[in-house]
Design a protein around this motif. Structure first.
Motif, PDB file in Angstrom:
ATOM      1  N   HIS A  14      -5.656   1.248 -10.520  1.00  0.00           N
ATOM      2  CA  HIS A  14      -5.775   0.785  -9.140  1.00  0.00           C
ATOM      3  C   HIS A  14      -4.598  -0.117  -8.784  1.00  0.00           C
ATOM      4  O   HIS A  14      -4.212  -0.990  -9.566  1.00  0.00           O
ATOM      5  CB  HIS A  14      -7.077   0.001  -8.938  1.00  0.00           C
ATOM      6  CG  HIS A  14      -8.309   0.830  -9.060  1.00  0.00           C
ATOM      7  ND1 HIS A  14      -8.960   1.369  -7.973  1.00  0.00           N
ATOM      8  CD2 HIS A  14      -9.018   1.216 -10.157  1.00  0.00           C
ATOM      9  CE1 HIS A  14     -10.011   2.056  -8.391  1.00  0.00           C
ATOM     10  NE2 HIS A  14     -10.072   1.973  -9.713  1.00  0.00           N
ATOM     11  N   ASP A  15      -4.061   0.088  -7.594  1.00  0.00           N
ATOM     12  CA  ASP A  15      -3.056  -0.786  -7.008  1.00  0.00           C
ATOM     13  C   ASP A  15      -3.638  -1.235  -5.677  1.00  0.00           C
ATOM     14  O   ASP A  15      -3.515  -0.555  -4.658  1.00  0.00           O
ATOM     15  CB  ASP A  15      -1.749  -0.025  -6.818  1.00  0.00           C
ATOM     16  CG  ASP A  15      -0.579  -0.950  -6.563  1.00  0.00           C
ATOM     17  OD1 ASP A  15      -0.804  -2.036  -6.022  1.00  0.00           O
ATOM     18  OD2 ASP A  15       0.568  -0.571  -6.898  1.00  0.00           O
ATOM     19  N   THR A  69       3.746   7.899  -1.551  1.00  0.00           N
ATOM     20  CA  THR A  69       2.965   9.033  -2.006  1.00  0.00           C
ATOM     21  C   THR A  69       2.588   9.979  -0.875  1.00  0.00           C
ATOM     22  O   THR A  69       2.557  11.176  -1.061  1.00  0.00           O
ATOM     23  CB  THR A  69       1.700   8.530  -2.701  1.00  0.00           C
ATOM     24  OG1 THR A  69       1.047   7.596  -1.841  1.00  0.00           O
ATOM     25  CG2 THR A  69       2.035   7.863  -4.010  1.00  0.00           C
ATOM     26  N   GLY A  74       0.827  -1.199   0.000  1.00  0.00           N
ATOM     27  CA  GLY A  74       0.000   0.000   0.000  1.00  0.00           C
ATOM     28  C   GLY A  74       0.861   1.249   0.000  1.00  0.00           C
ATOM     29  O   GLY A  74       2.015   1.241   0.402  1.00  0.00           O
ATOM     30  N   PHE A  75       0.296   2.370  -0.438  1.00  0.00           N
ATOM     31  CA  PHE A  75       1.058   3.606  -0.580  1.00  0.00           C
ATOM     32  C   PHE A  75       2.323   3.287  -1.363  1.00  0.00           C
ATOM     33  O   PHE A  75       3.434   3.490  -0.923  1.00  0.00           O
ATOM     34  CB  PHE A  75       1.386   4.215   0.778  1.00  0.00           C
ATOM     35  CG  PHE A  75       0.176   4.424   1.628  1.00  0.00           C
ATOM     36  CD1 PHE A  75      -0.621   5.532   1.434  1.00  0.00           C
ATOM     37  CD2 PHE A  75      -0.201   3.497   2.579  1.00  0.00           C
ATOM     38  CE1 PHE A  75      -1.764   5.720   2.200  1.00  0.00           C
ATOM     39  CE2 PHE A  75      -1.336   3.680   3.338  1.00  0.00           C
ATOM     40  CZ  PHE A  75      -2.117   4.786   3.152  1.00  0.00           C
ATOM     41  N   SER A  80      -4.583   5.921  -9.027  1.00  0.00           N
ATOM     42  CA  SER A  80      -3.852   6.939  -9.777  1.00  0.00           C
ATOM     43  C   SER A  80      -4.770   7.559 -10.823  1.00  0.00           C
ATOM     44  O   SER A  80      -5.369   6.845 -11.636  1.00  0.00           O
ATOM     45  CB  SER A  80      -2.622   6.321 -10.459  1.00  0.00           C
ATOM     46  OG  SER A  80      -1.762   5.743  -9.511  1.00  0.00           O
ATOM     47  N   ASP A  85      -6.072   0.756  -1.287  1.00  0.00           N
ATOM     48  CA  ASP A  85      -6.202   0.908  -2.741  1.00  0.00           C
ATOM     49  C   ASP A  85      -5.572   2.224  -3.170  1.00  0.00           C
ATOM     50  O   ASP A  85      -6.084   3.305  -2.854  1.00  0.00           O
ATOM     51  CB  ASP A  85      -7.680   0.876  -3.145  1.00  0.00           C
ATOM     52  CG  ASP A  85      -7.862   0.835  -4.660  1.00  0.00           C
ATOM     53  OD1 ASP A  85      -6.861   0.620  -5.368  1.00  0.00           O
ATOM     54  OD2 ASP A  85      -9.004   1.011  -5.121  1.00  0.00           O
ATOM     55  N   GLU A  86      -4.461   2.118  -3.876  1.00  0.00           N
ATOM     56  CA  GLU A  86      -3.799   3.307  -4.410  1.00  0.00           C
ATOM     57  C   GLU A  86      -4.357   3.589  -5.801  1.00  0.00           C
ATOM     58  O   GLU A  86      -4.126   2.828  -6.743  1.00  0.00           O
ATOM     59  CB  GLU A  86      -2.290   3.103  -4.467  1.00  0.00           C
ATOM     60  CG  GLU A  86      -1.532   4.360  -4.860  1.00  0.00           C
ATOM     61  CD  GLU A  86      -0.038   4.133  -4.794  1.00  0.00           C
ATOM     62  OE1 GLU A  86       0.522   3.682  -5.813  1.00  0.00           O
ATOM     63  OE2 GLU A  86       0.567   4.369  -3.745  1.00  0.00           O
ATOM     64  N   SER A 119      -3.034  13.561   4.518  1.00  0.00           N
ATOM     65  CA  SER A 119      -3.752  12.355   4.907  1.00  0.00           C
ATOM     66  C   SER A 119      -4.545  12.603   6.175  1.00  0.00           C
ATOM     67  O   SER A 119      -4.234  13.497   6.974  1.00  0.00           O
ATOM     68  CB  SER A 119      -2.787  11.181   5.118  1.00  0.00           C
ATOM     69  OG  SER A 119      -1.931  11.427   6.226  1.00  0.00           O
ATOM     70  N   THR A 170      -3.045  11.126  -6.852  1.00  0.00           N
ATOM     71  CA  THR A 170      -3.087   9.766  -6.306  1.00  0.00           C
ATOM     72  C   THR A 170      -3.929   9.805  -5.045  1.00  0.00           C
ATOM     73  O   THR A 170      -3.650  10.580  -4.121  1.00  0.00           O
ATOM     74  CB  THR A 170      -1.685   9.232  -5.980  1.00  0.00           C
ATOM     75  OG1 THR A 170      -0.878   9.247  -7.154  1.00  0.00           O
ATOM     76  CG2 THR A 170      -1.765   7.812  -5.455  1.00  0.00           C
ATOM     77  N   THR A 214      -5.546   7.407  -1.999  1.00  0.00           N
ATOM     78  CA  THR A 214      -5.355   6.101  -1.383  1.00  0.00           C
ATOM     79  C   THR A 214      -6.248   5.939  -0.161  1.00  0.00           C
ATOM     80  O   THR A 214      -5.911   6.403   0.932  1.00  0.00           O
ATOM     81  CB  THR A 214      -3.884   5.888  -0.970  1.00  0.00           C
ATOM     82  OG1 THR A 214      -3.023   6.183  -2.063  1.00  0.00           O
ATOM     83  CG2 THR A 214      -3.650   4.455  -0.518  1.00  0.00           C
TER      84      THR A 214
END
Length: 674
Positions: A366-367, A46, A28-29, A404, A401-402, A454, A409, A411
């Protein structure tokens, strides 16, 4: 204070950058950038406050403990000295404190195994392991990066990754290894670390390491002996890794590590320098971790699965030394002996299953990291020593979920966790659950500049240590500690900034945390009235500059403040607030052959464990690394260091007032790889 922090951050936004790129193993991130300026590579996500200390820096710092190694990270405080038995890790004002080595607000992971998390009276983090077993130490500060690792994390996460055989063989079949000898003048410290690596085939590798660290009592800057600072800790690591299947899609790793400390006639109170009321004990500490890690990573963007099964076990056996307590012969002595003779054991089994998937369109990518975690902690009953026994069973689901979207970005992160704590005696059984999460955003402005922010919310579920028969204890078992953290910052990174071939990276981060529904801390002067809330805030700054000539500058700093509020009362200084601290390193590298550096560390707004103000302190550390270029000395590294070069006499921040810091120490080490 806050005005100054805001001004500093505003100025930094005007000169910051980030260029995220995929980092396949980060949970993540995931966007990261690594630029080398000096000793420390600045690795950023990020919107994540993340610092990585690599193997070269681990060796250069010649630290005796993991806690001593990572106290150079902004916002991290080493509490109560440099011994593994008494030292603790505090991040952003949470973690080790004046009573326990942990307050559950930070997490420590060794290859995925959870360690050092018990609230044992007057004992440090229980992180009895040697720095030389690991190839990197990663510190995640704050809550936003913690949802894949646990609940209730306010200070941050410390992750240790052990060495692999391929780090020595270079991935080529054959034998390799390394031998390190180290000596330090203060306390006549001696270290021997032997590593043997064997890679019989491309897809199989085996590693063995044995490290013995031995140190007598240290001497402070005024020439006095620091009591209870000697230790002897043999450590071992055995590791095997196998890669198999089509396209090497399967990877299976077996890992076992163990550290033993067998101390004779030492204070029961590890934070103190003398036996005091409790007297002395013979203490045997045996800590071990076993990990099985499986990874399935086929040629598919949708599947990158990991299964990590870990088991952490620690046994602490005590035997009171007759005649060492002034209470011997009094009516209270039988109770004291039952306390200091009470053995302790706690075991944590953890199974983590996760999968990382990459998907999306040209506009949105999506990551996604999703996983489940099963935790079973079991502790031997030891009520006499303030450590009630029982079990803590937990189940958690997490998702990061990262997303883009061009220069943006976003997350989101979620974690749901449920726990059942059952007493080993008659305190009962308690079930709690919580949903927590956060949102991180970053924007790539361009030309090397990005800004990020954040917001994160977490809850700390009741633990075995909260068990008891009183009304206060029963209330603790039905209360989850809550906190939220807001962060805002900026980055800049670039090359050819001040001259041809140079690199410059700088990152600043402003944070503010509020914690409420508190069960971990009582109001000053009370043993039963919990604090109403705790508020902390600070600014972290890291920078690195490398010139084409080999000259470099590294900077790390933290400025912060905090208040604690008792019910119906105004705020007073938060007892565990991190000190204001800046660290500047000036150095020069001559290709890969020689590295010379001078490190200056200045700390202000310091207090001891009793809350008394301490003077500002400036320390100077010198380091040199030499790699001879003669053929017959290939693979040889010689390191020399001087810590506290001007022999300053001082007490460390948040440390016991009787436990002074070590005075001037000369260190030399010789490493030969083969």
């Amino acid at each position: 204070m806050l005005t100054h922090l805001l001004r500093g951050t505003t100025a930094l936004v005007c000169m910051s950058l980030a260029l995220p790129a995929a980092a396949q193993d980060a949970p993540g991130f995931l966007g990261t950038l690594v630029l080398t300026g000096g000793k420390r590579d600045l690795t950023y996500g990020t919107a994540l406050s993340r610092t990585v200390i690599d193997e070269e820096e681990i060796q250069d710092r010649q630290a005796s403990t993991v806690a001593q190694l990572i106290d150079s990270v902004p916002g991290v405080t080493l509490v109560n000295g440099t011994t593994p038995q008494g030292s603790g890790i505090n991040i952003r004002g949470f973690g080790a404190n004046t009573t326990y080595g942990s307050d559950q607000k930070i997490a420590v992971l060794v290859d995925g195994a959870a360690v050092g998390s018990e609230e044992l009276y007057r004992i440090g983090t229980q992180l009895f392991t040697d720095p030389l077993l690991y190839k990197n130490a990663e510190v995640l500060r704050g809550t936003i990066g913690s949802f894949a690792y646990g609940s209730g994390i306010v200070g941050g996460v410390v992750k240790l990754e052990s060495k692999d055989a391929s780090d020595f063989t270079g991935g080529v079949p054959g034998f390799a290894g390394a031998q390190t000898f180290e000596f330090s003048s203060n306390g006549a410290g001696k270290v021997s670390s032997t590593t043997l690596a064997w890679q019989p085939a491309d897809r199989a590798e085996f590693l063995l390491n044995y490290t013995l660290r031995d140190q007598d009592d240290l001497t402070s800057g005024d020439g006095r002996t620091i009591g209870n600072s000697a230790f002897r800790t043999p450590s071992g690591l055995a590791k095997a890794k196998f890669t198999f299947g089509q396209d090497d899609a399967h990877e299976l790793t077996f890992n076992y590590s163990q550290t033993v400390a067998d101390d004779k006639d030492v204070p029961y109170d590890q934070f103190a320098t003398t036996g005091g009321t409790f007297g002395n004990v013979d203490r045997l500490t045996d800590t071990r971790q076993a990990v099985i890690d499986y990874r399935f990573n086929p040629v598919s963007d949708l599947v990158d699965m990991r299964v990590n099964l870990s088991f952490a076990d620690q046994v602490i056996e005590y035997d009171y030394v007759p005649g060492s307590s002034p209470l011997e012969g009094t009516p209270t002595f039988p109770f004291l002996v039952s306390t200091v003779n009470a053995d302790q054991r706690y075991r944590t089994t953890k199974l983590t299953l996760s999968n990382r998937a990459l998907f999306g369109s040209d506009a949105i990518g999506h990551d996604l990291l999703a996983g489940a975690e099963f935790i079973h902690r079991d502790r031997k009953d030891n009520d006499a020593a303030g450590a009630p026994g029982g079990s803590d069973r937990r189940f958690a689901l997490f998702l990061v979920d990262e997303i883009s979207m061009g220069a943006f970005t976003v997350t989101p992160a979620l974690r749901y966790e449920t726990s059942t704590v059952k007493s080993a005696t008659s305190y009962g059984k308690f079930t709690n659950d919580a949903l927590m999460g956060g949102l991180a955003l970053s924007y790539d402005i361009g030309n090397g500049v990005s800004v990020f922010g954040s917001a994160a919310y977490t809850e700390g579920l009741p633990i075995i240590d909260d068990l008891g028969a009183s009304a206060t204890a029963l209330a603790r078992m039905d209360t989850t500690e809550k906190s939220h953290t807001f962060e805002f910052g900026a980055e800049y990174t670039g090359s050819d900034v001040f001259g041809t071939g140079d690199t410059f990276t700088i990152r600043g981060n402003l944070y503010a945390t509020t914690m409420w529904d508190i069960t971990s801390y009582t109001a000053a002067g009370s043993t039963s009235t919990n604090l109403d809330r705790v508020e902390t805030r600070g600014l972290e700054l890291e920078a690195s500059y490398g010139h084409a000539s080999g000259a470099y500058v590294d900077f790390a700093g933290h400025v912060g403040s905090g208040e604690e509020f008792a019910p119906g009362a105004g705020g007073i200084t938060w007892r565990n607030t991190a000190a204001d601290r800046v660290q500047l390193t000036l150095g020069k590298k001559w290709e890969d052959g020689l590295d010379l550096s001078w490190e200056v560390v200045h700390s202000a707004d310091r207090r001891d464990a009793l809350g008394a103000d301490l003077d500002n302190i400036t320390l100077h550390n010198l380091r040199a690394t030499w790699r001879p270029d003669q053929v017959w000395m290939t693979g040889t590294e010689v390191r020399f260091g001087i810590e506290n070069a001007f022999d300053a006499d001082y007490v460390g921040h948040l440390s016991s007032p009787t436990r002074k810091a070590p005075g001037r120490t000369f260190k030399v080490s010789l490493t030969k790889t083969f």
